[in-house]
Design an enzyme around this catalytic site. Structure first.
Site, mmCIF file in Angstrom:
data_model
loop_
_atom_site.group_PDB
_atom_site.id
_atom_site.type_symbol
_atom_site.label_atom_id
_atom_site.label_comp_id
_atom_site.label_asym_id
_atom_site.label_seq_id
_atom_site.Cartn_x
_atom_site.Cartn_y
_atom_site.Cartn_z
ATOM 1 N N ASN A 422 49.458 17.140 41.800
ATOM 2 C CA ASN A 422 49.672 17.242 40.367
ATOM 3 C C ASN A 422 48.343 17.501 39.656
ATOM 4 O OD1 ASN A 422 51.175 16.519 37.674
ATOM 5 N ND2 ASN A 422 49.352 15.224 37.683
ATOM 6 N N GLU A 423 48.173 18.724 39.142
ATOM 7 C CA GLU A 423 47.131 19.100 38.174
ATOM 8 C C GLU A 423 45.705 19.155 38.707
ATOM 9 O OE1 GLU A 423 47.604 16.718 34.632
ATOM 10 O OE2 GLU A 423 49.428 17.767 34.035
ATOM 11 N N ASP A 424 45.494 19.110 40.013
ATOM 12 C CA ASP A 424 44.115 19.082 40.502
ATOM 13 C C ASP A 424 43.392 20.419 40.323
ATOM 14 O OD1 ASP A 424 44.658 16.504 41.080
ATOM 15 O OD2 ASP A 424 44.393 16.643 43.236
ATOM 16 N N SER A 476 50.913 21.730 41.198
ATOM 17 C CA SER A 476 51.685 21.890 39.975
ATOM 18 C C SER A 476 50.776 21.479 38.821
ATOM 19 C CB SER A 476 52.938 21.012 39.996
ATOM 20 O OG SER A 476 53.710 21.218 38.837
ATOM 21 N N HIS A 492 52.076 23.649 33.169
ATOM 22 C CA HIS A 492 52.193 22.411 32.399
ATOM 23 C C HIS A 492 51.752 22.736 30.980
ATOM 24 C CE1 HIS A 492 51.834 19.470 36.080
ATOM 25 N NE2 HIS A 492 52.755 20.404 36.252
#
Length: 829
Positions: A422-424, A476, A492
């Site tokens: 998530n979001e790295d 993501s 996102h």
């Protein structure tokens, strides 16, 4: 089993009986009144010491007779230990566990034989995870700069533990410790292990292959594989000899399988595949046959490529939400609670749930329930918002973890994607880590973004070997020239609320191929808030306790700003703040869905194939982005998304020249009737439209159909327009949309508007009917707080126009016995 701490706190220095099993220390301390509930008031601060304490659990096992164990293997099974744990049997160290996300099997046959007829003492000694994480960070070395980490310190990245235990922007910091999953003794002659089932459906959907692999521990020489149909009939049965490594492998072909679909497209038949050692062991997996592809083809009229999940050759629109762990204290989240939450999601027409990477790969019951309900699952691997290490030993640990989790849940029909984190990658771009997307080879060990090794080597390797037809996606969000590219992959969208804090009306400009996160904060219900804030004097939106239950940074500034931009408001008393914040959230969701779902236009024009709200659920009685609060109280935004995700939707966009209605029908084309109405907001009088009021329209299947435009004239700012879609044969109303001028703060509503509420029986349900003599915006029905429980409404947060009665079914008697309503925008507000 009993609990003890070595922390030195007088409150828990002696062994205490556990409150339940499985368990964690916080649950047991709560049970013995040794801490106050950290989810209430500001008790979280008073219980932080628990996070940094060491805990031990022990139990005396009854003697095992030689008769019961003769010629058999005795194994201790630990399905999950949270997290840094040394396991002793009769003071002999038998296991060192450093990962919350994996199971362990420990052979204790020799210990049992040496202590035949004697009791055995099992002791689990847990060291606190924060201290261990800091020592690992010092050993491995942190590549970040200390300012590029959110939610806890950078040490959380170095231990394989649910990351939200360090706290997040929607929940408290409760760093749990204990045997969080079952622990038991297993005695056997032979057993099936590593039983993995995958399926593959042919392109023409007329046949399927069941692929099984596994091994046998113990004395058997053959395993029996059998496939049972959804009705229980045996479809296939085959004996398979073990190879020299005591492993087995087979492919079995099924003709004309019953296919599994997401619930908006079809049924959910489930087959049972079993591996049996006659009279010794039996292992079963339930599977659904479905052909899955992630399509990323060029689009006809837009830049970039699609990001579309195709199930059984049907391109699907995936509307739904993101899932955070269901509880701060995971052992108390039961299968029945999973069922309640996921059934609620389905009732809101949500076809996809994204399991966020800062929590856990969920329990077996979560995925089994999604299989049964027809809800698709997007699963992140367990990395979230951080610059993770990638030393050899760390990579080896996460590889083993990923292998175990993919094997455990990978057979579920509902599972449609594994995402690396998530979001790295988004953080790498934000903080300027050494990240060159053109460099596909590495090595990346010497850069300050070493975790690319995990996401681009380790995880794809695991999925290639074990995930079957379920695709792997690096992160993501991910795709395109940047991780949040609007034309490729998923995005996102946080420039509304976070980031630029753009108006929610800017959502249209953030159209992307698949929106896997976006959201807007709001307060929980008036029923839930007092559970978290017990002092009446603190129950206002600017209190210390209220702030303690809203972890979102800058929330007070944002509520005021977004409210001032959109409507006239007041935030006190508390009832008004709850209503206004929930109104804002609902309107933001409505605006986003109205524009984004419109862009699933048909084959080759899947400009947006998915919209997942952050987030479905809540973890405590606090303020967050959830659609539903911790007590399953639906917020207005839940009903907005429910209507937006219906099979048939009509929408409208107001532009300078007027309003443009459109319709969306799933899954097949059909002729319907479009009906229009227009009213003066201040007087309630009906207005004439230049466009014909009613006409037949042909809607294409599984896509969007533009229905035309309207001219509203020079006084459009005082006109509300309502559009309906009705069944072309029966006249039944199928979809509805009410279009308002914006911003609402400029709109003049009728003074003394009359709203009538009636209650009656209808189609086996209690029906609340509401009507008004002038347009009214945002009516919320509820049961008075004094009743202690609200009704379960099938719809809510409705707009009213004259000449129409809105029927709102209630699934519970409360809605029929006692009802009140909040009028959002009328002469009173």
């Amino acid at each position: 089993m009993a609990l003890q701490t070595n922390h030195g706190q007088e409150t828990a220095k002696d062994w205490l009986p556990v409150s339940q099993f499985p368990t964690v220390a916080h649950l047991d301390l709560l049970h013995h009144n040794l801490i106050k509930d950290p989810c209430i008031d500001t008790n979280e601060l008073d219980s932080l010491w628990v996070n940094d304490a060491d805990w031990s659990y022990r139990i005396v096992l009854p003697p095992l007779s030689q008769t019961s164990t003769s010629g058999k293997k005795v194994t201790l099974v630990f399905e999950g230990l949270d997290t840094i744990c040394s396991v002793y049997v009769n003071d002999e160290l038998v296991l060192e566990s450093r990962n919350m996300h994996i199971a362990h099997r420990v052979d204790v046959t020799k210990i049992v034989d040496n202590n035949a007829g004697k009791e055995l003492e099992l002791e689990l000694r847990f060291s606190n995870a924060p201290a261990y994480a800091k020592s690992e960070m010092k050993r491995i070395g942190y590549k970040g700069n200390g300012t590029d980490i959110h939610f806890g310190g950078p040490e959380r990245l170095f231990v394989r533990k649910a990351q939200y235990h360090w706290g997040w922007d929607w929940g408290p910091a409760l760093n749990t410790s204990g045997p969080w999953k079952p622990v038991y003794v297993e005695i056997f002659e032979a057993r099936v292990s590593e039983f993995v089932v995958r399926q593959e459906v042919s392109e023409d959907l007329k046949s399927a292959v069941v692929k099984v692999t596994g091994s046998v521990e113990g004395g058997a020489e053959e395993v029996e594989i059998e496939v049972h149909s959804p009705s229980g009939e045996s479809v296939l049965k085959q004996g398979i000899k073990l190879d020299e490594n005591r492993e087995f492998k087979a492919e079995l072909k099924v003709q004309n399988p019953e296919l599994w679909y997401p619930f908006t497209y079809g049924a959910q038949p489930l087959y049972t595949v079993s591996a049996t050692l006659p009279n010794l062991d039996n292992q079963e997996k339930k599977i659904g046959f479905r052909r899955l592809r992630l399509l990323q083809h060029a689009l006809k009229k837009e830049e970039g490529t699609s990001f579309t999940f195709e199930i059984n050759n049907i391109r699907t629109f995936c509307g739904g939400s993101c899932w955070i762990p269901g509880d701060c204290l995971l052992p108390r989240f039961t299968p029945s609670r999973y069922k309640s939450w996921l059934t609620l999601a389905k009732s809101g027409n949500q076809t996809m749930i994204r399991v966020w990477g800062g929590g856990i790969v969920e329990s077996d019951s979560f995925y089994a329930t999604c299989d049964e309900l027809g809800i698709l699952v997007w699963q992140d691997f367990l990395f979230a918002s951080g610059n993770y290490p990638a030393s050899d030993d760390f990579c080896e640990a996460v590889k083993g973890e990923a292998e175990e989790q993919v094997k455990r849940v990978g057979h579920h029909a509902s599972l449609v994607i594994w995402a690396g984190n998530n979001e790295d990658y988004m953080l790498a771009e934000r903080w300027g880590w050494e990240y060159d997307p053109e460099d596909e080879e590495g090595p990346w060990d010497q850069t300050d973004f070493p975790a690319r090794r995990i996401y681009e080597r380790v995880m794809p390797g695991v999925c290639e070997r074990l995930a079957g037809d379920v695709p792997y996606w690096r992160s993501s969000p991910y795709g395109g020239k940047t991780s949040n590219d609007l034309t490729v992959g998923d995005t996102h969208i946080w420039d509304v609320w976070h980031g630029k804090q753009s108006p929610y009306q800017a959502y249209k400009s953030y159209l992307s191929r698949f929106i896997s996160e976006f959201g807007f904060e709001s307060a929980p219900s008036l029923l839930t808030l007092p559970q978290g804030i017990t002092k009446p004097s603190e129950r206002h939106w600017q209190s210390l306790t209220f702030d303690a239950h809203d972890k979102g940074p800058g929330h007070q500034r944002r509520y005021g700003m977004y409210s001032a931009e959109n409507f006239r408001f007041r935030f006190n008393p508390l009832r008004n703040f709850v209503y206004c914040s929930q109104f804002l959230q609902a309107e933001a969701m409505k605006y986003a869905y109205n524009h984004w779902r419109r862009e699933f236009r048909g084959e080759g024009e899947e400009n947006c194939s998915g919209i997942l709200v952050w987030q479905l659920n809540d973890i405590w009685p606090g303020t967050s982005w959830s659609l539903v609060d911790v007590n399953l109280q639906r917020k207005p935004a839940f009903y907005i998304t429910k209507r937006a995700l219906s099979k048939l939707v009509v929408g409208m966009e107001r532009v300078v020249t007027g309003s443009v209605p459109y319709g969306n029908l799933v899954p097949r084309a059909k002729t319907e009737t479009r009906d229009l109405g227009s009213f003066d907001i201040e007087s309630g009088e009906e207005r004439e439209l230049k466009e014909e009021k009613e006409r037949k329209v042909q809607l294409k299947g599984n896509g969007m159909t533009e229905l035309g435009g309207l001219e509203l004239g020079s006084d459009a700012e005082r006109i509300v327009v309502v559009a309906y879609l009705e069944d072309g044969k029966t006249g039944e109303r199928l979809a509805r949309w009410v279009d308002w001028p914006e911003p609402l703060k400029y709109v003049s509503f009728k003074k003394g508007v009359e709203v009538k509420v009636m209650v009656e029986e209808g189609k086996g349900k209690k029906m609340v009917k509401v009507r008004a003599d002038a347009p009214v915006k945002g009516v919320v029905l509820s049961v008075p707080v004094e009743e202690g429980v609200d009704a379960i409404w099938e719809d809510n947060f409705v707009d009213l126009v004259p000449g129409e009665t809105r029927s709102v079914p209630s699934a519970t008697d409360q809605g029929a016995r006692l009802v009140e309503f909040e009028i959002g925008f009328s002469s009173e507000h």
